[in-house]
Design a protein around this motif. Structure first.
Motif, mmCIF file in Angstrom:
data_model
loop_
_atom_site.group_PDB
_atom_site.id
_atom_site.type_symbol
_atom_site.label_atom_id
_atom_site.label_comp_id
_atom_site.label_asym_id
_atom_site.label_seq_id
_atom_site.Cartn_x
_atom_site.Cartn_y
_atom_site.Cartn_z
ATOM 1 N N MET A 187 -2.618 2.651 -53.748
ATOM 2 C CA MET A 187 -1.969 3.237 -52.584
ATOM 3 C C MET A 187 -1.801 4.747 -52.805
ATOM 4 O O MET A 187 -1.410 5.185 -53.873
ATOM 5 C CB MET A 187 -0.622 2.568 -52.358
ATOM 6 N N SER A 188 -2.086 5.505 -51.796
ATOM 7 C CA SER A 188 -1.952 6.959 -51.868
ATOM 8 C C SER A 188 -0.494 7.370 -51.726
ATOM 9 O O SER A 188 0.298 6.702 -51.072
ATOM 10 C CB SER A 188 -2.752 7.615 -50.749
ATOM 11 N N THR A 189 -0.180 8.503 -52.351
ATOM 12 C CA THR A 189 1.156 9.070 -52.209
ATOM 13 C C THR A 189 1.062 10.353 -51.391
ATOM 14 O O THR A 189 -0.032 10.914 -51.228
ATOM 15 C CB THR A 189 1.763 9.408 -53.583
ATOM 16 N N ARG A 244 3.064 14.177 -42.359
ATOM 17 C CA ARG A 244 2.755 13.653 -41.021
ATOM 18 C C ARG A 244 1.851 12.420 -41.138
ATOM 19 O O ARG A 244 2.037 11.439 -40.425
ATOM 20 C CB ARG A 244 2.105 14.732 -40.167
ATOM 21 N N LEU A 245 0.873 12.473 -42.033
ATOM 22 C CA LEU A 245 0.025 11.298 -42.265
ATOM 23 C C LEU A 245 0.878 10.108 -42.690
ATOM 24 O O LEU A 245 0.674 8.990 -42.218
ATOM 25 C CB LEU A 245 -1.016 11.602 -43.341
ATOM 26 N N SER A 246 1.829 10.357 -43.580
ATOM 27 C CA SER A 246 2.719 9.293 -44.039
ATOM 28 C C SER A 246 3.580 8.776 -42.894
ATOM 29 O O SER A 246 3.679 7.556 -42.682
ATOM 30 C CB SER A 246 3.603 9.815 -45.172
ATOM 31 N N ASP A 247 4.188 9.681 -42.155
ATOM 32 C CA ASP A 247 5.059 9.290 -41.043
ATOM 33 C C ASP A 247 4.312 8.490 -39.985
ATOM 34 O O ASP A 247 4.888 7.595 -39.353
ATOM 35 C CB ASP A 247 5.698 10.523 -40.393
ATOM 36 N N ASP A 248 3.020 8.826 -39.795
ATOM 37 C CA ASP A 248 2.204 8.132 -38.802
ATOM 38 C C ASP A 248 1.614 6.824 -39.336
ATOM 39 O O ASP A 248 0.906 6.119 -38.616
ATOM 40 C CB ASP A 248 1.076 9.046 -38.306
ATOM 41 N N GLY A 249 1.873 6.530 -40.616
ATOM 42 C CA GLY A 249 1.392 5.292 -41.211
ATOM 43 C C GLY A 249 -0.052 5.334 -41.672
ATOM 44 O O GLY A 249 -0.681 4.291 -41.848
ATOM 45 N N GLN A 291 -8.255 5.778 -45.189
ATOM 46 C CA GLN A 291 -9.255 6.787 -45.545
ATOM 47 C C GLN A 291 -9.951 7.394 -44.325
ATOM 48 O O GLN A 291 -10.330 8.567 -44.359
ATOM 49 C CB GLN A 291 -10.276 6.202 -46.518
ATOM 50 N N ASP A 292 -10.094 6.640 -43.257
ATOM 51 C CA ASP A 292 -10.696 7.193 -42.041
ATOM 52 C C ASP A 292 -9.803 8.280 -41.439
ATOM 53 O O ASP A 292 -10.293 9.330 -41.022
ATOM 54 C CB ASP A 292 -10.952 6.093 -41.000
#
Length: 100
Positions: free
Chosen positions: A1-3, A42-47, A52-53
């Protein structure tokens, strides 16, 4: 999982690579680095942190943003990217996910 931190590093590396022909003035470097941190959040907040896409779309948009900064820098006769080139790209491209 990415952080958030790993994605932030990836986005910052993409921005640096795209800007490698010119580089960032110190004031601009801090601004862009902070923007990459915000983009990763923002990427995290948006899920999408581990999608990767979506991360690839974010990277492409970062390249587009930096390219616009470079066009503005050349137009102004600069040999590196500055805060005003950042502002010009933001004005022209935003909203541009996940940057703004």
């Amino acid at each position: 999982m990415s952080t958030i931190k790993s994605v932030q590093r990836k986005l910052w590396a993409k921005a640096q690579y795209r800007a490698s022909d010119m580089g960032f003035a110190p004031d601009c470097r801090d601004l862009v680095e902070g923007t990459m941190e915000d983009a990763a959040r923002r990427l995290s907040d948006d899920g999408f942190l581990s999608d990767q896409d979506q991360v690839a779309i974010a990277e492409a948009n970062i390249e587009r943003f930096i390219s616009e900064m470079m066009l503005e820098a050349r137009r102004l006769g600069y040999n590196e990217l500055h805060e005003d080139t950042f502002a010009a790209a933001k004005s022209k491209l935003c909203p541009l996910w996940p940057i703004c």
